[in-house]
Design a protein around this motif. Structure first.
Motif, PDB file in Angstrom:
ATOM      1  N   PRO A 168       0.807  -1.225   0.000  1.00 50.41           N
ATOM      2  CA  PRO A 168       0.000   0.000   0.000  1.00 50.41           C
ATOM      3  C   PRO A 168       0.841   1.276   0.000  1.00 50.41           C
ATOM      4  N   GLY A 169       1.925   1.280   0.794  1.00 43.37           N
ATOM      5  CA  GLY A 169       2.800   2.455   0.812  1.00 43.37           C
ATOM      6  C   GLY A 169       3.442   2.722  -0.527  1.00 43.37           C
ATOM      7  N   VAL A 170       3.911   1.653  -1.179  1.00 38.71           N
ATOM      8  CA  VAL A 170       4.529   1.812  -2.498  1.00 38.71           C
ATOM      9  C   VAL A 170       3.485   2.260  -3.519  1.00 38.71           C
ATOM     10  N   THR A 171       2.259   1.788  -3.349  1.00 36.96           N
ATOM     11  CA  THR A 171       1.164   2.223  -4.229  1.00 36.96           C
ATOM     12  C   THR A 171       0.978   3.736  -4.128  1.00 36.96           C
ATOM     13  N   ALA A 172       0.951   4.246  -2.904  1.00 34.74           N
ATOM     14  CA  ALA A 172       0.820   5.699  -2.702  1.00 34.74           C
ATOM     15  C   ALA A 172       2.000   6.431  -3.322  1.00 34.74           C
ATOM     16  N   TRP A 173       3.195   5.904  -3.117  1.00 30.46           N
ATOM     17  CA  TRP A 173       4.416   6.529  -3.640  1.00 30.46           C
ATOM     18  C   TRP A 173       4.384   6.589  -5.165  1.00 30.46           C
ATOM     19  N   TYR A 174       4.042   5.483  -5.806  1.00 26.69           N
ATOM     20  CA  TYR A 174       4.079   5.462  -7.275  1.00 26.69           C
ATOM     21  C   TYR A 174       3.039   6.412  -7.872  1.00 26.69           C
ATOM     22  N   GLY A 175       1.821   6.358  -7.338  1.00 26.57           N
ATOM     23  CA  GLY A 175       0.780   7.235  -7.874  1.00 26.57           C
ATOM     24  C   GLY A 175       1.120   8.699  -7.714  1.00 26.57           C
ATOM     25  N   LEU A 176       1.694   9.039  -6.567  1.00 31.57           N
ATOM     26  CA  LEU A 176       2.052  10.437  -6.308  1.00 31.57           C
ATOM     27  C   LEU A 176       3.275  10.860  -7.106  1.00 31.57           C
ATOM     28  N   SER A 213       2.439  -3.672  -8.860  1.00 28.26           N
ATOM     29  CA  SER A 213       3.310  -4.832  -9.036  1.00 28.26           C
ATOM     30  C   SER A 213       3.991  -4.850 -10.401  1.00 28.26           C
ATOM     31  N   GLU A 214       3.549  -3.975 -11.303  1.00 21.29           N
ATOM     32  CA  GLU A 214       4.194  -3.873 -12.621  1.00 21.29           C
ATOM     33  C   GLU A 214       5.362  -2.891 -12.620  1.00 21.29           C
ATOM     34  N   HIS A 215       5.667  -2.342 -11.457  1.00 21.60           N
ATOM     35  CA  HIS A 215       6.713  -1.317 -11.371  1.00 21.60           C
ATOM     36  C   HIS A 215       7.705  -1.662 -10.258  1.00 21.60           C
ATOM     37  N   MET A 216       8.161  -2.904 -10.265  1.00 22.35           N
ATOM     38  CA  MET A 216       9.037  -3.376  -9.189  1.00 22.35           C
ATOM     39  C   MET A 216      10.354  -2.602  -9.126  1.00 22.35           C
ATOM     40  N   GLN A 263      13.401   2.304  -3.951  1.00 21.62           N
ATOM     41  CA  GLN A 263      13.419   3.732  -3.634  1.00 21.62           C
ATOM     42  C   GLN A 263      12.217   4.111  -2.771  1.00 21.62           C
ATOM     43  N   ALA A 264      11.041   3.594  -3.142  1.00 22.77           N
ATOM     44  CA  ALA A 264       9.827   3.911  -2.387  1.00 22.77           C
ATOM     45  C   ALA A 264       9.911   3.375  -0.964  1.00 22.77           C
ATOM     46  N   LEU A 265      10.341   2.134  -0.797  1.00 21.00           N
ATOM     47  CA  LEU A 265      10.405   1.521   0.531  1.00 21.00           C
ATOM     48  C   LEU A 265      11.422   2.225   1.425  1.00 21.00           C
ATOM     49  N   GLU A 299      12.207   5.476   1.317  1.00 22.06           N
ATOM     50  CA  GLU A 299      11.598   6.723   1.790  1.00 22.06           C
ATOM     51  C   GLU A 299      10.517   6.449   2.827  1.00 22.06           C
ATOM     52  N   LEU A 300       9.698   5.441   2.597  1.00 17.66           N
ATOM     53  CA  LEU A 300       8.614   5.134   3.532  1.00 17.66           C
ATOM     54  C   LEU A 300       9.163   4.674   4.884  1.00 17.66           C
ATOM     55  N   GLY A 301      10.193   3.829   4.857  1.00 19.79           N
ATOM     56  CA  GLY A 301      10.813   3.378   6.101  1.00 19.79           C
ATOM     57  C   GLY A 301      11.420   4.526   6.879  1.00 19.79           C
ATOM     58  N   THR A 302      12.004   5.470   6.157  1.00 20.90           N
ATOM     59  CA  THR A 302      12.589   6.653   6.805  1.00 20.90           C
ATOM     60  C   THR A 302      11.508   7.505   7.452  1.00 20.90           C
ATOM     61  N   LEU A 303      10.377   7.692   6.772  1.00 22.77           N
ATOM     62  CA  LEU A 303       9.279   8.478   7.342  1.00 22.77           C
ATOM     63  C   LEU A 303       8.727   7.830   8.612  1.00 22.77           C
ATOM     64  N   VAL A 304       8.656   6.492   8.615  1.00 22.68           N
ATOM     65  CA  VAL A 304       8.203   5.785   9.822  1.00 22.68           C
ATOM     66  C   VAL A 304       9.209   5.982  10.954  1.00 22.68           C
ATOM     67  N   ALA A 305      10.499   5.785  10.640  1.00 20.21           N
ATOM     68  CA  ALA A 305      11.549   5.902  11.663  1.00 20.21           C
ATOM     69  C   ALA A 305      11.604   7.314  12.251  1.00 20.21           C
ATOM     70  N   GLN A 306      11.280   8.318  11.429  1.00 22.15           N
ATOM     71  CA  GLN A 306      11.297   9.710  11.882  1.00 22.15           C
ATOM     72  C   GLN A 306      10.012  10.118  12.611  1.00 22.15           C
ATOM     73  N   GLY A 307       9.049   9.218  12.656  1.00 24.09           N
ATOM     74  CA  GLY A 307       7.776   9.532  13.299  1.00 24.09           C
ATOM     75  C   GLY A 307       6.857  10.380  12.451  1.00 24.09           C
ATOM     76  N   LYS A 308       7.164  10.537  11.153  1.00 23.07           N
ATOM     77  CA  LYS A 308       6.334  11.349  10.263  1.00 23.07           C
ATOM     78  C   LYS A 308       5.220  10.532   9.604  1.00 23.07           C
ATOM     79  N   LEU A 309       5.296   9.225   9.732  1.00 25.77           N
ATOM     80  CA  LEU A 309       4.262   8.340   9.186  1.00 25.77           C
ATOM     81  C   LEU A 309       3.884   7.374  10.308  1.00 25.77           C
ATOM     82  N   ARG A 310       2.708   7.596  10.884  1.00 23.23           N
ATOM     83  CA  ARG A 310       2.257   6.795  12.017  1.00 23.23           C
ATOM     84  C   ARG A 310       0.878   6.216  11.695  1.00 23.23           C
ATOM     85  N   PRO A 311       0.830   5.228  10.848  1.00 28.51           N
ATOM     86  CA  PRO A 311      -0.462   4.705  10.408  1.00 28.51           C
ATOM     87  C   PRO A 311      -1.165   3.908  11.509  1.00 28.51           C
TER      88      PRO A 311
END
Length: 338
Positions: free
Chosen positions: A132-140, A282-285, A290-292, A294-306
């Protein structure tokens, strides 16, 4: 080898999906062959795309076969391995399906991936730092391509994709507006996810009312839209989108039960010279690393708290899934299997 409880697709829905479409069975786990790994699942992911797979119709992916384990992402722990890359105790993410254990051919590219839970909880690899996170990243990033100061909007704003979208868009200096169902979800979107505004679509009886609400929270119009729902919401957004706007089409959950989703003003696509692009992540592996990161960094920084909604036990999966389709979940919907 352990007994394995599984949920199969027993029959196809006629209109709305029901719990009777599924069947719970118990099977024996086969002995491992060379190159295989036995994974004990800790969490199972429930996602809207699964509803489309239940239909026997032409789509971007093959239909879920009857009598087989329902498709689904899983995270868990290796309990036995006959592959040199994996050892018992490794934490992994894969597509193990709706079952308590899976036997995985670890030589198959992409079948299994080790994950680090030092800064990212294991369950997040099925949501914010997963598909889901990568989905958001790719679309954006790849389709909407936002510029600083632009206004972007997403439907299903508080789900697993929407949670990640908000953090990613704010990191790019955008004004971020969500559309969600219910005052509690909108409050959560603004206070916890960082949205600048959130509209409760249930308060609007038609696209004109919803478009008026969009005008109030996005007075400069909409530059980018991430579509998860379709129907009236898309019609309302089209009334407020700016010239040369970009629409990333990820899902059309309003039509998953088979009813048509007519578009009220398709001429607006031409009038506003819009880019409208559907995509399957899944067609854009090639973009996943790169997406993962950035997403992992946002979680580690407390900027993404789902937030997560967790049901307990494999037997709870069908009802939890049906609730997801009706928007009963808050954030990412998971099934805890241990």
């Amino acid at each position: 080898m352990p007994a394995n409880r599984q949920i199969l697709l027993d029959n196809r829905p006629q209109g709305e999906a029901t719990a009777n479409n599924f069947k719970l069975v118990t099977t024996d786990t086969p002995a491992l062959a060379d190159g295989q790994v036995l994974v004990k699942h800790h969490y199972l992911s429930l996602d809207p795309y699964m509803r489309g797979r239940m239909n026997d119709s032409k789509s971007y992916a093959a239909s879920q076969p009857l009598g087989e384990v329902m498709i689904g992402g899983t995270v868990g722990e290796v309990v036995e391995s006959k592959h040199p890359k994996y050892q018992a105790g490794d934490q992994v993410v894969g597509m193990g399906g709706w079952q308590e254990y899976s036997v995985v051919d670890a030589n198959q590219p992409g079948a299994l991936r080790k994950v680090d839970t030092t800064h990212v909880p294991l369950s997040y690899y099925l949501g914010a730092v997963g598909m889901p996170g990568v989905t958001a990243w790719y679309g954006l990033v790849r389709i909407i391509e936002p510029k600083e100061g632009e206004t972007v909007v997403i439907s299903a704003a508080t789900g697993a994709v929407g949670s990640a979208f908000a953090a990613l868009a704010k990191a790019r200096g955008c004004r971020v507006v969500g559309i969600a169902g219910g005052p509690d979800k909108c409050k959560y979107a603004v206070e916890e996810l960082g949205y600048d505004a959130c509209i409760d679509y249930r308060q609007h009886k038609d696209m004109y009312s919803l478009a008026k609400a969009l005008k109030e929270v996005a007075p400069k119009g909409i530059d980018g839209y991430f579509e998860n729902v379709g129907g009236m919401i898309l019609d309302a957004v089209l009334l407020r989108i700016n010239a040369f706007g970009r629409i990333a089409v990820c899902g059309m959950i309003a039509g998953y039960d088979g009813q048509p989703l007519p578009l009220a003003n398709p001429a607006l696509i031409l009038i506003n010279r819009l880019k409208v692009q559907g995509f399957i992540v899944s067609e854009h592996m090639e973009d996943w690393p790169q997406a993962l990161t950035e997403l992992g960094t946002l979680v580690a920084q407390g900027k993404l708290r789902p937030r997560e909604t967790i049901s307990q036990g494999i037997e709870s999966a069908p009802e939890a899934f049906l609730g997801l389709l009706k928007g009963k979940n808050f954030g990412k919907q998971l099934v805890k299997l241990i």
